[in-house]
Design a protein around this motif. Structure first.
Motif, mmCIF file in Angstrom:
data_model
loop_
_atom_site.group_PDB
_atom_site.id
_atom_site.type_symbol
_atom_site.label_atom_id
_atom_site.label_comp_id
_atom_site.label_asym_id
_atom_site.label_seq_id
_atom_site.Cartn_x
_atom_site.Cartn_y
_atom_site.Cartn_z
ATOM 1 N N PHE A 36 9.761 27.643 9.810
ATOM 2 C CA PHE A 36 9.202 26.478 9.128
ATOM 3 C C PHE A 36 10.268 25.397 8.955
ATOM 4 O O PHE A 36 10.018 24.217 9.212
ATOM 5 C CB PHE A 36 8.626 26.897 7.767
ATOM 6 C CG PHE A 36 8.154 25.750 6.928
ATOM 7 C CD1 PHE A 36 6.955 25.116 7.217
ATOM 8 C CD2 PHE A 36 8.911 25.295 5.860
ATOM 9 C CE1 PHE A 36 6.519 24.048 6.448
ATOM 10 C CE2 PHE A 36 8.485 24.229 5.083
ATOM 11 C CZ PHE A 36 7.282 23.603 5.378
ATOM 12 N N SER A 37 11.466 25.787 8.554
ATOM 13 C CA SER A 37 12.553 24.824 8.354
ATOM 14 C C SER A 37 12.937 24.151 9.659
ATOM 15 O O SER A 37 13.160 22.930 9.690
ATOM 16 C CB SER A 37 13.770 25.521 7.744
ATOM 17 O OG SER A 37 13.447 26.059 6.489
ATOM 18 N N VAL A 38 13.035 24.918 10.732
ATOM 19 C CA VAL A 38 13.362 24.337 12.038
ATOM 20 C C VAL A 38 12.287 23.335 12.450
ATOM 21 O O VAL A 38 12.605 22.226 12.915
ATOM 22 C CB VAL A 38 13.531 25.436 13.110
ATOM 23 C CG1 VAL A 38 13.595 24.842 14.508
ATOM 24 C CG2 VAL A 38 14.763 26.274 12.829
ATOM 25 N N LEU A 39 11.033 23.681 12.266
ATOM 26 C CA LEU A 39 9.936 22.780 12.647
ATOM 27 C C LEU A 39 9.924 21.519 11.789
ATOM 28 O O LEU A 39 9.661 20.419 12.301
ATOM 29 C CB LEU A 39 8.597 23.504 12.569
ATOM 30 C CG LEU A 39 8.381 24.606 13.610
ATOM 31 C CD1 LEU A 39 7.052 25.318 13.370
ATOM 32 C CD2 LEU A 39 8.453 24.035 15.017
ATOM 33 N N VAL A 40 10.217 21.658 10.509
ATOM 34 C CA VAL A 40 10.257 20.485 9.634
ATOM 35 C C VAL A 40 11.395 19.554 10.045
ATOM 36 O O VAL A 40 11.211 18.336 10.146
ATOM 37 C CB VAL A 40 10.383 20.910 8.152
ATOM 38 C CG1 VAL A 40 10.769 19.741 7.272
ATOM 39 C CG2 VAL A 40 9.093 21.524 7.665
ATOM 40 N N ILE A 41 12.575 20.111 10.300
ATOM 41 C CA ILE A 41 13.712 19.299 10.725
ATOM 42 C C ILE A 41 13.397 18.614 12.065
ATOM 43 O O ILE A 41 13.682 17.423 12.250
ATOM 44 C CB ILE A 41 14.991 20.153 10.836
ATOM 45 C CG1 ILE A 41 15.356 20.763 9.485
ATOM 46 C CG2 ILE A 41 16.145 19.357 11.427
ATOM 47 C CD1 ILE A 41 15.730 19.790 8.417
ATOM 48 N N LEU A 42 12.784 19.338 12.996
ATOM 49 C CA LEU A 42 12.398 18.756 14.284
ATOM 50 C C LEU A 42 11.386 17.629 14.087
ATOM 51 O O LEU A 42 11.501 16.568 14.714
ATOM 52 C CB LEU A 42 11.832 19.829 15.204
ATOM 53 C CG LEU A 42 11.314 19.333 16.556
ATOM 54 C CD1 LEU A 42 12.453 18.788 17.396
ATOM 55 C CD2 LEU A 42 10.589 20.445 17.288
ATOM 56 N N SER A 43 10.416 17.826 13.213
ATOM 57 C CA SER A 43 9.406 16.790 12.955
ATOM 58 C C SER A 43 10.039 15.530 12.370
ATOM 59 O O SER A 43 9.706 14.414 12.784
ATOM 60 C CB SER A 43 8.342 17.313 11.999
ATOM 61 O OG SER A 43 7.684 18.417 12.543
ATOM 62 N N ILE A 44 10.945 15.705 11.426
ATOM 63 C CA ILE A 44 11.616 14.546 10.835
ATOM 64 C C ILE A 44 12.459 13.834 11.886
ATOM 65 O O ILE A 44 12.491 12.592 11.944
ATOM 66 C CB ILE A 44 12.462 14.977 9.623
ATOM 67 C CG1 ILE A 44 11.548 15.450 8.490
ATOM 68 C CG2 ILE A 44 13.363 13.848 9.147
ATOM 69 C CD1 ILE A 44 12.272 16.110 7.341
ATOM 70 N N THR A 45 13.112 14.596 12.729
ATOM 71 C CA THR A 45 13.938 14.008 13.780
ATOM 72 C C THR A 45 13.073 13.218 14.767
ATOM 73 O O THR A 45 13.453 12.114 15.192
ATOM 74 C CB THR A 45 14.730 15.114 14.497
ATOM 75 O OG1 THR A 45 15.490 15.827 13.527
ATOM 76 C CG2 THR A 45 15.659 14.553 15.527
ATOM 77 N N LEU A 46 11.933 13.752 15.140
ATOM 78 C CA LEU A 46 11.016 13.018 16.017
ATOM 79 C C LEU A 46 10.511 11.746 15.345
ATOM 80 O O LEU A 46 10.386 10.691 15.987
ATOM 81 C CB LEU A 46 9.850 13.909 16.438
ATOM 82 C CG LEU A 46 10.195 15.033 17.412
ATOM 83 C CD1 LEU A 46 9.000 15.967 17.589
ATOM 84 C CD2 LEU A 46 10.642 14.468 18.751
#
Length: 191
Positions: A36-46
């Motif tokens: 979940f944390s990896v996906l959230v960080i990826l989403s914010i980065t996108l």
């Protein structure tokens, strides 16, 4: 404070609360929390990447940094080094350092950590980001040195457990990165 740091603080505070009150929940769902944390960080980065493109495309002089004036690779290299680079470095450091810690722990008969602590360490590295994880590692080393000295001289136990220190030290590292160090100092770590 950047959105990534705010979300990281939120996840770390929730994980710390779960660690204190619902330890079995945290142990059972630690991999889910990691993903979940990896996906959230990826989403914010996108989202940051989209915002950067939209800002540049909105008018001069930024539009001259995008096609047809520049190749799209210019934007990709900029976004890669300024936006994707720091979270990617933190992700890779989290994976490598937690695997090293886990293998060393197994090699020495699990006398350093409990099984889930390597993943707590990885989550702290990921959510403190780059260069925050460098401060996090220094804080862990200093804390463990002081804690071990205390246990050595004033306690009958042989091991100074870090189980409940991983998340508070990560929170502390984020706060120090954002409020103690100036942007000029942090710019020294730019890619």
């Amino acid at each position: 404070m950047r959105l990534v740091d705010e979300v990281g603080l939120l996840i770390l505070v929730l994980a710390m609360g779960a660690q204190i009150t619902l330890r079995s929940f945290l142990v059972r769902y630690r991999k889910f929390i990691w993903i979940f944390s990896v996906l959230v960080i990826l989403s914010i980065t996108l989202y940051y990447t989209y915002q950067q493109y939209a800002t540049w495309a909105s008018g001069p002089p930024g539009k001259f940094l995008l096609p047809p004036y520049q190749g799209i690779w210019y934007f990709f290299s900029y976004a890669g080094s300024r936006i994707f680079g720091p979270p990617l470095i933190a992700l890779l450091a989290a994976i490598v350092l937690s695997n090293v810690a886990e293998k060393l722990n197994i090699r020495y008969g699990e006398r350093f950590f409990e099984k889930e602590e390597a993943q707590f360490f990885a989550l702290g590295i990921l959510l403190t980001g780059y260069p925050g994880f460098l401060f996090y590692i220094v804080f862990i080393l200093i804390f463990e040195l002081l804690f071990s000295a205390y246990y050595r001289f004033f306690s009958s136990q042989k091991r100074a457990p870090l189980y409940f220190a991983w998340f508070p030290l990560a929170i502390f590292a984020i706060l120090v990165k954002n409020w103690l160090f100036t942007p000029d100092f942090l710019a020294l770590f730019n890619l």
